[in-house]
Design a protein around this motif. Structure first.
Motif, short mmCIF file in Angstrom:
data_model
loop_
_atom_site.label_atom_id
_atom_site.label_comp_id
_atom_site.label_asym_id
_atom_site.label_seq_id
_atom_site.Cartn_x
_atom_site.Cartn_y
_atom_site.Cartn_z
N GLU A 41 0.66 -0.95 0.41
CA GLU A 41 -0.06 -0.26 -0.25
C GLU A 41 1.36 1.51 -0.41
O GLU A 41 0.47 2.20 -0.05
CB GLU A 41 -1.08 -0.20 1.27
CG GLU A 41 -1.76 -0.93 0.75
CD GLU A 41 -3.31 -0.40 -0.32
OE1 GLU A 41 -2.77 -0.87 -1.54
OE2 GLU A 41 -3.90 0.70 0.25
N ASP A 43 3.43 1.27 -2.16
CA ASP A 43 4.27 1.72 -3.39
C ASP A 43 5.36 0.97 -3.18
O ASP A 43 5.96 1.16 -4.64
CB ASP A 43 4.26 3.39 -3.71
CG ASP A 43 2.32 3.99 -3.89
OD1 ASP A 43 1.77 2.43 -4.41
OD2 ASP A 43 2.41 4.51 -3.96
N MET A 225 5.69 9.77 -5.13
CA MET A 225 3.99 9.11 -4.97
C MET A 225 4.37 8.27 -6.31
O MET A 225 3.36 7.69 -6.08
CB MET A 225 3.36 10.54 -5.42
CG MET A 225 3.41 11.80 -4.86
SD MET A 225 1.56 12.61 -4.81
CE MET A 225 3.04 13.77 -6.20
N THR A 226 5.45 8.06 -6.89
CA THR A 226 5.51 7.08 -7.96
C THR A 226 5.90 5.73 -7.64
O THR A 226 5.65 5.33 -6.52
CB THR A 226 6.95 6.85 -8.43
OG1 THR A 226 6.92 8.11 -9.08
CG2 THR A 226 6.74 5.81 -10.07
N GLY A 227 4.14 4.47 -7.77
CA GLY A 227 4.28 3.50 -7.57
C GLY A 227 4.63 2.55 -8.17
O GLY A 227 6.35 2.21 -8.21
N GLN A 228 4.19 0.99 -8.40
CA GLN A 228 5.22 0.19 -8.55
C GLN A 228 6.20 0.47 -9.93
O GLN A 228 7.35 -0.60 -9.77
CB GLN A 228 3.78 -0.91 -9.01
CG GLN A 228 3.02 -1.65 -8.10
CD GLN A 228 4.07 -2.04 -7.35
OE1 GLN A 228 4.61 -3.43 -7.10
NE2 GLN A 228 3.76 -1.72 -5.87
N ASP B 65 -0.05 -0.98 -10.04
CA ASP B 65 -0.93 -0.14 -9.16
C ASP B 65 -2.58 -0.23 -8.48
O ASP B 65 -2.57 1.10 -8.42
CB ASP B 65 -0.26 0.74 -9.45
CG ASP B 65 0.91 0.99 -8.70
OD1 ASP B 65 1.78 1.24 -8.86
OD2 ASP B 65 1.51 1.60 -10.25
N THR B 250 2.16 6.71 -13.80
CA THR B 250 2.75 6.26 -13.18
C THR B 250 2.85 6.80 -11.73
O THR B 250 3.93 5.60 -11.08
CB THR B 250 4.31 7.20 -13.29
OG1 THR B 250 4.11 8.01 -13.29
CG2 THR B 250 4.53 6.72 -14.58
N THR B 251 1.97 7.16 -10.86
CA THR B 251 1.75 7.63 -9.50
C THR B 251 0.49 6.03 -8.90
O THR B 251 0.17 5.16 -9.52
CB THR B 251 0.35 8.18 -9.35
OG1 THR B 251 1.15 9.55 -10.03
CG2 THR B 251 0.02 8.87 -7.87
N GLY B 252 1.37 5.99 -7.76
CA GLY B 252 0.57 4.30 -7.10
C GLY B 252 -0.15 5.19 -6.03
O GLY B 252 -1.27 5.64 -6.58
N GLN B 253 -0.22 4.33 -4.87
CA GLN B 253 -1.86 4.18 -4.06
C GLN B 253 -2.50 5.64 -3.73
O GLN B 253 -3.36 6.42 -3.57
CB GLN B 253 -1.11 4.17 -3.27
CG GLN B 253 -1.19 2.30 -2.98
CD GLN B 253 -2.24 2.02 -3.76
OE1 GLN B 253 -3.46 1.69 -3.55
NE2 GLN B 253 -1.55 0.81 -5.26
N ASN B 254 -1.12 6.47 -3.92
CA ASN B 254 -1.50 8.18 -3.36
C ASN B 254 -2.76 8.93 -3.95
O ASN B 254 -3.41 9.62 -4.27
CB ASN B 254 -0.30 9.16 -3.21
CG ASN B 254 -0.49 10.32 -2.70
OD1 ASN B 254 0.02 11.34 -3.34
ND2 ASN B 254 -0.75 10.38 -1.35
#
Lengths: 452, 338
Positions: A41, A43, A225-228, B65, B250-254
């Motif tokens: 969660e 990331d 804030m970048t995810g996977q 994601d 590209t943003t994740g859970q935020n």
């Protein structure tokens, strides 16, 4: 604040285990499930999470834990150690070349914050390292990127090398390095265009710039804030041009910032700076050990103390302490204190650094409304000199006047007066306590009463 | 080769083949044919449905994601469905899965990815955090609407970031539409007021308003945005007709928090998923759609003017799996080679 979700989640699990006399395999398994959940969660990349969880489980189930007196604490320690290690151990400093000029390349995806970070970095290098930076506008693709850097240069009174959008970025960089030599500017910061890590033509361009003069630092600028996908991005950039470090931006948001962990563990490159705001001085060194503490809800006291030291005037703090002791603390002093606290930065940020602050009821998601402070200020400004020094004389009609003058209402005035009294009482007790123990303290009391 | 032919070939020689194909056809009729068959194709091609399959599916979604909660929910649903129907035949299990997958995004609701154009002036407000591509998206939208024969005007509401006004100005020139602007540092609400006024008096069809990027946890900046929104709706009741939240793929859970907070403040009506031309999937929009009911309206696929496309849920969901499964397969092949 960064990572807060992760620390909350881990805290919940940890409290369950902390009190236990014995941790069995099932406990560890349950905890690891929580850790896994929290990390995803936050990331952190799935593969990194898997490795991490495996490592911890092995250590946690191992003999040393079972035999120790407080196995719960031991497990907490293991998680924290591993987390710190994952994020890079000790703090790393920036590299400067012995041969002038030092060349720093800023690379990354679109919108990561390269241009803003270039400006911040130049500002920081000038202020803290006494360098003479030259900003180079090599983003010829995005509309008005050059103007953006030029405006930043103007704001900071720093030279910007720009040749418009008709010249190739490679040529611009080449000329900029020559220009820096001629002008005796010792640090060249090249702001390149944002690009996708899978865009071969544009990645080649970076290789060409790199070939001009081996850069001393190639910073990959990454949105926190970048995810996977952070892992793919970092890996591709690193393989193509060999990054030397990472700058994590927008960490003043409420993202958990798991990307930091992923990038670090995949590329093994250190995170050197973090962007903490939109202002040009909002670039800070990255402290892995502090970050790990924060993740586990142990608070970030080191950063807080550093902040306080740089913004609280020692002499004034001493005066204040004296005033507490002798109970001559007035509204003027109160104002003084408030402005000092304000200088330390946004209050909610400061609060989050306090250990256990996220456990205090009602404060876990506290968005400190800075305008509340402005209102308090307005009320105090609306008092007469005499009222400020002897608030006891403030009667109903004075209250009415003050409320009117400050654009607030009588309840607000009452509340402030009450808080002020409470604070004075508390201070008296505290300073009595402190002299007994002979401890020194910082003059920032009453902070909490402002948020009620 | 058509899907049915493939399926038939696959089951040729199998005694139960005829029957199961019939059942399968029935199942298929209930769902949207094209997309479902594609997913089925994938599933059939790669593996049989067992616990390993579920685990892999789970990982594919997590790596896109989509988010833990949504993925777990979906997986539970899938397992339950498969159990409930007590299907032992793989092809039937596959059709159950396909149905569920379509539902992740659409959640039983009809798709509304059209822009809500009204008679007279339509106002579109673009919001989002820093660096997600708001200004670029506005340029592309303007180009799109202009090609549809509408008159378009832009409002340079990002008065904070250095170079933001110039950036929108360049886009205005490129597309050939007017840009209403004031100097850097001026009050964005005042710019909006001006823009709405002149859009009305010039009788344009669409006004697209840019705003400065802001992180959703900055209370003051969110208040400012609320004011901008208020100023617009005071000038034209019912406006802004669309509030589009730009989200970086590209943003994740935020992104969930972004959508939540921006929705509270400005009543977001749709999402533009930008930078989808990279390797990121932006899977969090599934969770956002599920929880907050905000649909994705457009996707950004590059830096050129026409690199903006209406969102196609089926294509998108398919992409999530197709590439994920492909990758898994590749990795397995590599392992096998060693």
């Amino acid at each position: 604040m960064a990572f807060e979700g992760l620390s909350e989640r881990l805290q919940g699990t940890m409290t369950k285990i902390k009190g236990k006399g014995k941790v069995n395999e099932a406990d560890v398994k349950e905890m690891m499930r929580e850790v896994r959940f929290a990390l995803i969660e936050a990331d952190v990349n799935l593969k990194v999470v898997k490795e991490f969880v495996k490592k911890i489980s092995e250590r946690a189930i191992g003999q040393d834990v079972m035999d120790s007196l407080t196995p719960g604490q031991q497990v907490v320690k293991i998680v924290k150690d591993e987390l710190t290690e994952l994020m890079g151990g000790e703090e790393r400093k920036i590299e400067f070349s012995t041969k002038q000029p030092t060349v720093i390349m800023m690379v990354g995806l679109q919108g990561a914050g390269k241009t803003t970070t270039s400006g911040k970095l130049a500002n920081l290098l000038r202020r803290k390292h006494n360098r003479k930076p030259l900003l180079v506008a090599a983003d010829v693709y995005r509309p008005a990127a050059i103007q953006q850097l030029e405006t930043i240069g103007k704001q900071l009174s720093l030279p910007v090398f720009s040749k418009g959008t008709d010249m190739s970025p490679v040529e611009i960089a080449r000329q900029a390095i020559e220009h820096a030599k001629a002008e005796h500017l010792d640090t060249v910061i090249i702001d390149t265009a944002g690009r996708l890590h899978v865009d071969e033509a544009l990645m080649q361009e970076l290789k060409d710039i790199r070939a001009l003069k081996e850069p001393d630092e190639i910073f990959l600028v990454v949105d926190s804030m970048t995810g996977q996908d952070a892992v793919n991005v970092a890996q591709n950039f690193d393989e193509a041009i060999g990054i030397t470090g990472v700058v994590l931006t927008k960490l003043d948001g409420d993202t958990r910032g798991g990307a930091a962990l992923s990038i670090r563990s995949v590329t093994q490159k250190p995170i050197k700076f973090v962007g903490m705001g939109e202002k040009m001085d909002a670039l800070e060194a990255f402290h892995p050990e502090r970050m790990a503490s924060r993740i586990l809800g142990m608070g970030d006291m080191l950063s807080l103390i550093e902040k306080a030291q740089s913004s609280v005037d020692e002499v004034k703090a001493k005066e204040l302490e004296e005033k507490f002791r002798t109970s001559t603390f007035t509204f003027d002093d109160f104002l003084e204190q408030m402005s000092q606290v304000k200088q330390m930065g946004p209050l909610d940020e400061i609060l989050k650094m306090l250990p256990g602050a996220n456990k205090i009821k009602g404060l876990e998601n506290a968005k400190v409304d800075e305008s509340q402070m402005d209102r308090v200020e307005a009320i105090i400004y609306s008092m007469t000199k005499k009222e400020k020094t002897t608030p006891e004389i403030i009667n109903a009609s004075r209250k009415k006047r003050i409320a009117k003058g400050s654009g607030t209402n009588i309840q607000d005035v009452n509340r402030l007066l009450k808080q002020f009294e409470d604070m004075k009482k508390m201070m008296k007790q505290m300073s009595g306590m402190n002299t007994k123990k002979g401890r020194k303290k910082m003059g920032m009391p009453g902070l909490d009463s402002l948020f009620k | 080769m058509s899907f049915f032919k493939k399926l038939k070939d696959k089951f040729a020689g199998n005694a139960e083949a005829e029957e199961s194909t019939e059942k399968y056809k029935e199942g298929l009729a209930k769902t949207r044919i094209g997309f479902t068959s594609k997913i089925n194709d994938l599933v059939a091609k790669y593996r049989k449905v067992d616990e390993d399959f579920f685990e892999e599916l789970e990982e594919i979604l997590l790596q896109a994601d989509v988010g833990f909660e949504t993925v777990i929910e979906l997986m539970d649903d899938l397992r339950f469905e498969v159990q409930r129907k007590n299907v032992k035949d793989t092809s039937n299990v596959q059709s159950v899965i396909s149905e569920k997958l379509v539902e992740i995004y659409e959640a039983g609701e009809a798709e509304i990815n059209e822009i809500n154009f009204v008679e007279g002036l339509t106002v579109i407000l673009m919001v989002g955090v820093n660096g997600v591509g708001k200004t670029t998206t506005i340029g592309k939208l303007a180009h799109r609407f202009k090609n549809e024969g509408k008159t378009v005007m832009l409002a340079a509401g990002d008065t904070f970031r250095a170079g933001a006004i110039e950036q929108l100005d360049v886009w205005g020139k490129r597309v050939g539409v007017d840009v209403i602007k004031q100097s850097e540092g001026s009050d964005p609400a005042a710019v909006m007021y001006d823009a709405v006024r002149s859009a009305k008096s010039r009788g344009v069809d669409v006004l697209i308003c840019d705003t400065a990027g802001r992180l959703q946890n900055k209370v003051n900046l969110m208040n400012e945005l609320q004011k901008v929104h208020r100023v617009i709706s005071r000038e034209i009741p019912g406006a802004p007709h669309e509030v589009l939240l730009a989200l970086d793929a590209t943003t994740g859970q935020n992104a969930m928090l972004q959508a939540q907070t921006f929705k509270e403040v400005t009543d977001v009506t749709g999402i533009v998923l930008t930078k989808l031309d990279g390797t990121a999937k932006g899977g969090i929009v599934l969770a956002i759609r599920n929880k907050l009911k905000i649909p994705v309206k457009f996707v950004g696929l590059g830096e050129k003017m026409d690199d903006l496309q209406p969102f196609d849920a089926q294509k998108y969901v398919y992409g999530l799996f197709a590439e994920g499964l492909d990758k898994e397969q590749q990795e397995e092949d590599e392992k096998a080679d060693k």
